[in-house]
Design an enzyme around this catalytic site. Structure first.
Site, PDB file in Angstrom:
ATOM      1  N   THR A  14       9.825 -97.883 -50.869  1.00 48.69           N
ATOM      2  CA  THR A  14       8.951 -98.878 -51.505  1.00 48.69           C
ATOM      3  C   THR A  14       7.514 -98.361 -51.618  1.00 48.69           C
ATOM      4  O   THR A  14       6.904 -98.403 -52.687  1.00 48.69           O
ATOM      5  CB  THR A  14       8.970-100.181 -50.666  1.00 48.69           C
ATOM      6  OG1 THR A  14      10.329-100.573 -50.493  1.00 48.69           O
ATOM      7  CG2 THR A  14       8.204-101.299 -51.347  1.00 48.69           C
ATOM      8  N   VAL A  15       6.973 -97.862 -50.520  1.00 49.04           N
ATOM      9  CA  VAL A  15       5.567 -97.411 -50.529  1.00 49.04           C
ATOM     10  C   VAL A  15       5.462 -95.989 -51.089  1.00 49.04           C
ATOM     11  O   VAL A  15       4.671 -95.724 -52.007  1.00 49.04           O
ATOM     12  CB  VAL A  15       4.966 -97.473 -49.096  1.00 49.04           C
ATOM     13  CG1 VAL A  15       3.518 -97.009 -49.115  1.00 49.04           C
ATOM     14  CG2 VAL A  15       5.073 -98.882 -48.530  1.00 49.04           C
ATOM     15  N   LYS A 106       2.790 -98.933 -38.810  1.00 50.95           N
ATOM     16  CA  LYS A 106       2.136 -99.643 -37.694  1.00 50.95           C
ATOM     17  C   LYS A 106       2.877 -99.423 -36.389  1.00 50.95           C
ATOM     18  O   LYS A 106       2.272 -99.336 -35.325  1.00 50.95           O
ATOM     19  CB  LYS A 106       2.025-101.143 -37.983  1.00 50.95           C
ATOM     20  CG  LYS A 106       3.357-101.893 -37.871  1.00 50.95           C
ATOM     21  CD  LYS A 106       3.654-102.768 -39.013  1.00 50.95           C
ATOM     22  CE  LYS A 106       5.111-102.636 -39.353  1.00 50.95           C
ATOM     23  NZ  LYS A 106       5.439-103.098 -40.677  1.00 50.95           N
ATOM     24  N   GLU A 191      13.670-110.171 -44.581  1.00 53.16           N
ATOM     25  CA  GLU A 191      14.806-109.247 -44.527  1.00 53.16           C
ATOM     26  C   GLU A 191      16.070-110.043 -44.192  1.00 53.16           C
ATOM     27  O   GLU A 191      15.977-111.124 -43.590  1.00 53.16           O
ATOM     28  CB  GLU A 191      14.603-108.233 -43.395  1.00 53.16           C
ATOM     29  CG  GLU A 191      13.339-107.411 -43.488  1.00 53.16           C
ATOM     30  CD  GLU A 191      13.493-106.253 -44.451  1.00 53.16           C
ATOM     31  OE1 GLU A 191      14.634-105.837 -44.692  1.00 53.16           O
ATOM     32  OE2 GLU A 191      12.469-105.790 -44.977  1.00 53.16           O
ATOM     33  N   ASP A 202       6.476-107.601 -35.425  1.00 50.73           N
ATOM     34  CA  ASP A 202       5.688-106.903 -36.440  1.00 50.73           C
ATOM     35  C   ASP A 202       4.202-107.237 -36.258  1.00 50.73           C
ATOM     36  O   ASP A 202       3.345-106.341 -36.251  1.00 50.73           O
ATOM     37  CB  ASP A 202       6.174-107.338 -37.834  1.00 50.73           C
ATOM     38  CG  ASP A 202       5.284-106.839 -38.950  1.00 50.73           C
ATOM     39  OD1 ASP A 202       5.462-105.693 -39.378  1.00 50.73           O
ATOM     40  OD2 ASP A 202       4.397-107.596 -39.394  1.00 50.73           O
ATOM     41  N   LYS A 206       0.566-104.928 -35.045  1.00 49.95           N
ATOM     42  CA  LYS A 206      -0.719-104.994 -35.751  1.00 49.95           C
ATOM     43  C   LYS A 206      -1.819-105.528 -34.824  1.00 49.95           C
ATOM     44  O   LYS A 206      -2.957-105.062 -34.884  1.00 49.95           O
ATOM     45  CB  LYS A 206      -0.568-105.865 -37.001  1.00 49.95           C
ATOM     46  CG  LYS A 206       0.372-105.212 -38.028  1.00 49.95           C
ATOM     47  CD  LYS A 206       0.843-106.192 -39.077  1.00 49.95           C
ATOM     48  CE  LYS A 206       1.773-105.523 -40.068  1.00 49.95           C
ATOM     49  NZ  LYS A 206       2.406-106.490 -40.974  1.00 49.95           N
TER      50      LYS A 206
HETATM   51  N1  LIG Z   1       6.959-102.032 -47.751  1.00 49.82           N
HETATM   52  C1  LIG Z   1       5.789-102.591 -47.449  1.00 49.82           C
HETATM   53  O1  LIG Z   1       5.368-103.584 -48.055  1.00 49.82           O
HETATM   54  C2  LIG Z   1       4.935-101.996 -46.350  1.00 49.82           C
HETATM   55  C3  LIG Z   1       3.670-102.557 -46.082  1.00 49.82           C
HETATM   56  C4  LIG Z   1       2.865-101.988 -45.097  1.00 49.82           C
HETATM   57  C5  LIG Z   1       3.340-100.914 -44.371  1.00 49.82           C
HETATM   58  N2  LIG Z   1       4.583-100.422 -44.632  1.00 49.82           N
HETATM   59  C6  LIG Z   1       5.045 -99.284 -43.830  1.00 49.82           C
HETATM   60  O2  LIG Z   1       5.284 -98.189 -44.691  1.00 49.82           O
HETATM   61  C7  LIG Z   1       6.359 -97.413 -44.180  1.00 49.82           C
HETATM   62  C8  LIG Z   1       7.395 -97.244 -45.276  1.00 49.82           C
HETATM   63  O3  LIG Z   1       7.881 -98.511 -45.653  1.00 49.82           O
HETATM   64  P1  LIG Z   1       8.809 -98.698 -46.948  1.00 49.82           P
HETATM   65  O4  LIG Z   1       8.915-100.156 -47.160  1.00 49.82           O
HETATM   66  O5  LIG Z   1       8.342 -97.820 -48.040  1.00 49.82           O
HETATM   67  O6  LIG Z   1      10.211 -98.137 -46.384  1.00 49.82           O
HETATM   68  P2  LIG Z   1      11.527 -97.794 -47.217  1.00 49.82           P
HETATM   69  O7  LIG Z   1      11.500 -98.429 -48.555  1.00 49.82           O
HETATM   70  O8  LIG Z   1      12.686 -98.078 -46.311  1.00 49.82           O
HETATM   71  O9  LIG Z   1      11.429 -96.221 -47.443  1.00 49.82           O
HETATM   72  C9  LIG Z   1      11.640 -95.283 -46.410  1.00 49.82           C
HETATM   73  C10 LIG Z   1      11.748 -93.901 -47.052  1.00 49.82           C
HETATM   74  O10 LIG Z   1      11.851 -92.914 -46.017  1.00 49.82           O
HETATM   75  C11 LIG Z   1      13.029 -92.119 -46.254  1.00 49.82           C
HETATM   76  N3  LIG Z   1      13.545 -91.758 -44.926  1.00 49.82           N
HETATM   77  C12 LIG Z   1      13.796 -92.592 -43.888  1.00 49.82           C
HETATM   78  N4  LIG Z   1      14.226 -91.883 -42.819  1.00 49.82           N
HETATM   79  C13 LIG Z   1      14.234 -90.598 -43.192  1.00 49.82           C
HETATM   80  C14 LIG Z   1      14.587 -89.374 -42.546  1.00 49.82           C
HETATM   81  N5  LIG Z   1      15.005 -89.371 -41.285  1.00 49.82           N
HETATM   82  N6  LIG Z   1      14.469 -88.228 -43.244  1.00 49.82           N
HETATM   83  C15 LIG Z   1      14.035 -88.216 -44.521  1.00 49.82           C
HETATM   84  N7  LIG Z   1      13.667 -89.334 -45.193  1.00 49.82           N
HETATM   85  C16 LIG Z   1      13.788 -90.506 -44.541  1.00 49.82           C
HETATM   86  C17 LIG Z   1      13.972 -92.974 -47.067  1.00 49.82           C
HETATM   87  O11 LIG Z   1      14.841 -92.166 -47.808  1.00 49.82           O
HETATM   88  P3  LIG Z   1      15.878 -92.791 -48.912  1.00 49.82           P
HETATM   89  O12 LIG Z   1      14.999 -93.264 -50.048  1.00 49.82           O
HETATM   90  O13 LIG Z   1      16.757 -91.678 -49.327  1.00 49.82           O
HETATM   91  O14 LIG Z   1      16.574 -93.916 -48.218  1.00 49.82           O
HETATM   92  C18 LIG Z   1      12.968 -93.731 -47.953  1.00 49.82           C
HETATM   93  O15 LIG Z   1      12.617 -92.959 -49.069  1.00 49.82           O
HETATM   94  C19 LIG Z   1       6.857 -98.143 -42.929  1.00 49.82           C
HETATM   95  O16 LIG Z   1       6.259 -97.605 -41.786  1.00 49.82           O
HETATM   96  C20 LIG Z   1       6.372 -99.558 -43.145  1.00 49.82           C
HETATM   97  O17 LIG Z   1       6.170-100.257 -41.929  1.00 49.82           O
HETATM   98  C21 LIG Z   1       5.381-100.932 -45.605  1.00 49.82           C
END
Ligand SMILES: NC(=O)c1ccc[n+]([C@@H]2O[C@H](COP(=O)([O-])OP(=O)(O)OC[C@H]3O[C@@H](n4cnc5c(N)ncnc54)[C@H](OP(=O)(O)O)[C@@H]3O)[C@@H](O)[C@H]2O)c1
Length: 429
Positions: A14-15, A106, A191, A202, A206
């Site tokens: 997502t990010v 976080k 979720e 969560d 923070k």
């Molecule tokens: N989403 C939000 O709104 C938001 C807001 C604030 C902070 N955050 C923080 O930002 C971070 C990312 O969040 P997200 O929502 O973007 O997560 P996400 O959508 O689940 O994306 C995670 C990414 O990491 C990859 N990944 C996970 N484990 C891996 C590994 N062992 N080796 C290689 N690649 C790996 C996944 O690969 P695949 O694509 O192949 O599955 C995916 O591309 C988190 O720490 C979250 O707390 C998110």
């Protein structure tokens, strides 16, 4: 080009996916504004065959995350994979190799921040995590830099959009918790397993980061007192409204006479408080200090676009530092400081009781509070006979004493049930 910085991403979900799309599609605009040529060189994902909404040259995606860190064409690493493992080892390896790191994680910072901050300091490189709290809201940089000279008294935040959405629905539509949670899940705010949000976990991560930055004393994740919103009922919200309060899940970080305290729990806030009007999935952080009086930061606390915007800001900052080639002094230093035991911290309680409305019941209840040295501010009654509900709001007293009073109430003959306990944040004593 001399202003080129090679970026390696750990994660493209997502990010990370949004960040890559922006780095590619807005390359020229970002260059025009910053003078930087930011190039995505390597990206680690779990499944390279998954369809993505960005386009990169073949060979950039890899399953081997350490390859991103060690790639000599990567000068700056962005960690957006989430979780502690393997993120910790990867971030540490990047910092040890002298590469600046930007993370949105976080959990990683709250749980293992001191080790990573020490590694960044050893190498004189930046470790930036603006997106870790409040998503798209600038709060880490204001707290650690802009407000570095302020003796901050208290930080209170609505830092979890899912729970604020649920409480808003309960408050505005009279929904029960389960119904509001289901709606949040259907709309994608919660979720399928909502535990991390509704339990306050969560928000606790923070709160730990906010407290550490606000007071310069590291507060570990296990030192944050935490209660979730699972027990908040439509009735609690209705009673609170009758008394002029709204219920919010707050992360509170404060300097008390006994040290720094960080906590997350439902709070009854006066309806006129700036945080009371923060609706839906919006996040907000409210800061009090002697010179700034009060500041409010509000906006989107999550989502690909807002969060990637905060990450991109950090990437630009870190890339500038990297190109300047200077040894980066840490943005904030942490000193040993006292952490308050929550039991000693002054809180005000609202206690909802189901009682048998018989002569003398109020006197018994007042005596139970009095024995614990807790004084009552107001009593509100609804119903009569065996269906009487009392809502008692106390004045400030040590949390531990409030708990003893509530335990005494549970054993009183006319008290059929202590139905809920919610802390009150109000300016008066
Ligand atoms: N989403 C939000 O709104 C938001 C807001 C604030 C902070 N955050 C923080 O930002 C971070 C990312 O969040 P997200 O929502 O973007 O997560 P996400 O959508 O689940 O994306 C995670 C990414 O990491 C990859 N990944 C996970 N484990 C891996 C590994 N062992 N080796 C290689 N690649 C790996 C996944 O690969 P695949 O694509 O192949 O599955 C995916 O591309 C988190 O720490 C979250 O707390 C998110």
């Amino acid at each position: 080009m001399e202003n080129t910085v090679g970026i390696g991403l750990l994660g493209a979900g997502t990010v990370g996916g949004t960040l890559i799309r922006r780095l590619v599609e807005e390359h020229e605009a970002i260059g025009a504004k910053t003078g930087l040529d930011l190039q995505v060189r390597r990206v680690a994902v779990r499944d390279p065959d998954k369809p993505r909404d960005f386009t990169l040259p073949p060979g950039v995606l890899t399953e081997d995350a350490m390859k991103v860190v060690t790639d000599p064409s990567v000068g700056l690493v962005v960690e957006v994979m989430g979780g502690q493992d393997p993120a910790f080892d990867l971030v540490l390896a990047a910092l040890d190799a002298g590469k600046p790191v930007v993370t949105a994680n976080k959990e990683l910072i709250a749980a293992r921040g001191p080790d990573l901050i020490a590694a960044a300091e050893r190498q004189g490189v930046p470790l930036l995590f603006e997106a870790a709290v409040g998503g798209g809201i600038p709060i880490i940089r204001p707290l650690s830099e802009t407000l570095a000279g302020e003796q901050i008294a208290r930080v209170m935040g609505i830092v979890n959009g899912t729970t604020n959405f649920i409480l808003t629905r309960m408050s505005e539509d009279g929904q029960e918790y389960e119904t509001a949670l289901e709606e949040a899940q259907v709309l994608g705010y919660a979720e399928p397993d909502p535990t991390a949000d509704v339990s306050g976990a969560d928000a606790a991560a923070k709160a730990a980061i906010l407290a550490s930055l606000a007071f310069g004393t590291w507060v570990g994740l296990d030192q944050v007192y935490r209660e979730g919103i699972e027990k908040v009922s439509a009735l609690d919200i209705q009673f609170a409204a009758e008394l002029g309060y709204v219920i919010k899940l707050l992360a509170v970080a404060e300097r008390t006479g006994r040290g720094v305290c960080a906590r997350v729990h439902p709070v009854m806030l006066p309806a006129e408080h700036p945080l009371a009007s923060i609706r839906g999935a919006t996040n907000a952080i409210y800061i009090e200090g002697p010179s700034i009086d009060e500041l409010l930061f509000a906006g989107p606390g999550a989502g690909g676009e807002p969060t990637a915007s905060a990450v991109l800001g950090d990437v630009i900052d870190a890339a500038r530092e990297l190109l300047a080639g200077a040894v980066v002094a840490p943005r904030i230093r942490f000193a040993a400081g006292a952490l308050a035991d929550f039991g000693d911290v002054t809180t005000k309680w609202s206690v909802r009781l189901l009682v048998d409305d018989e002569p003398g019941v109020l006197a018994q209840i007042a005596a139970a509070f009095g024995e614990s040295d807790v004084s009552i501010k107001s009593v509100w009654q609804e119903g009569q006979g065996s269906e009487a509900t009392l809502l008692i709001v106390t004045h400030g007293a040590a949390e531990g004493r409030q708990r003893v009073a509530a335990d005494t109430l549970r054993h009183l003959e006319p008290v059929r049930e202590v139905e809920s306990v919610i802390r009150v944040e109000s300016p008066e004593a």
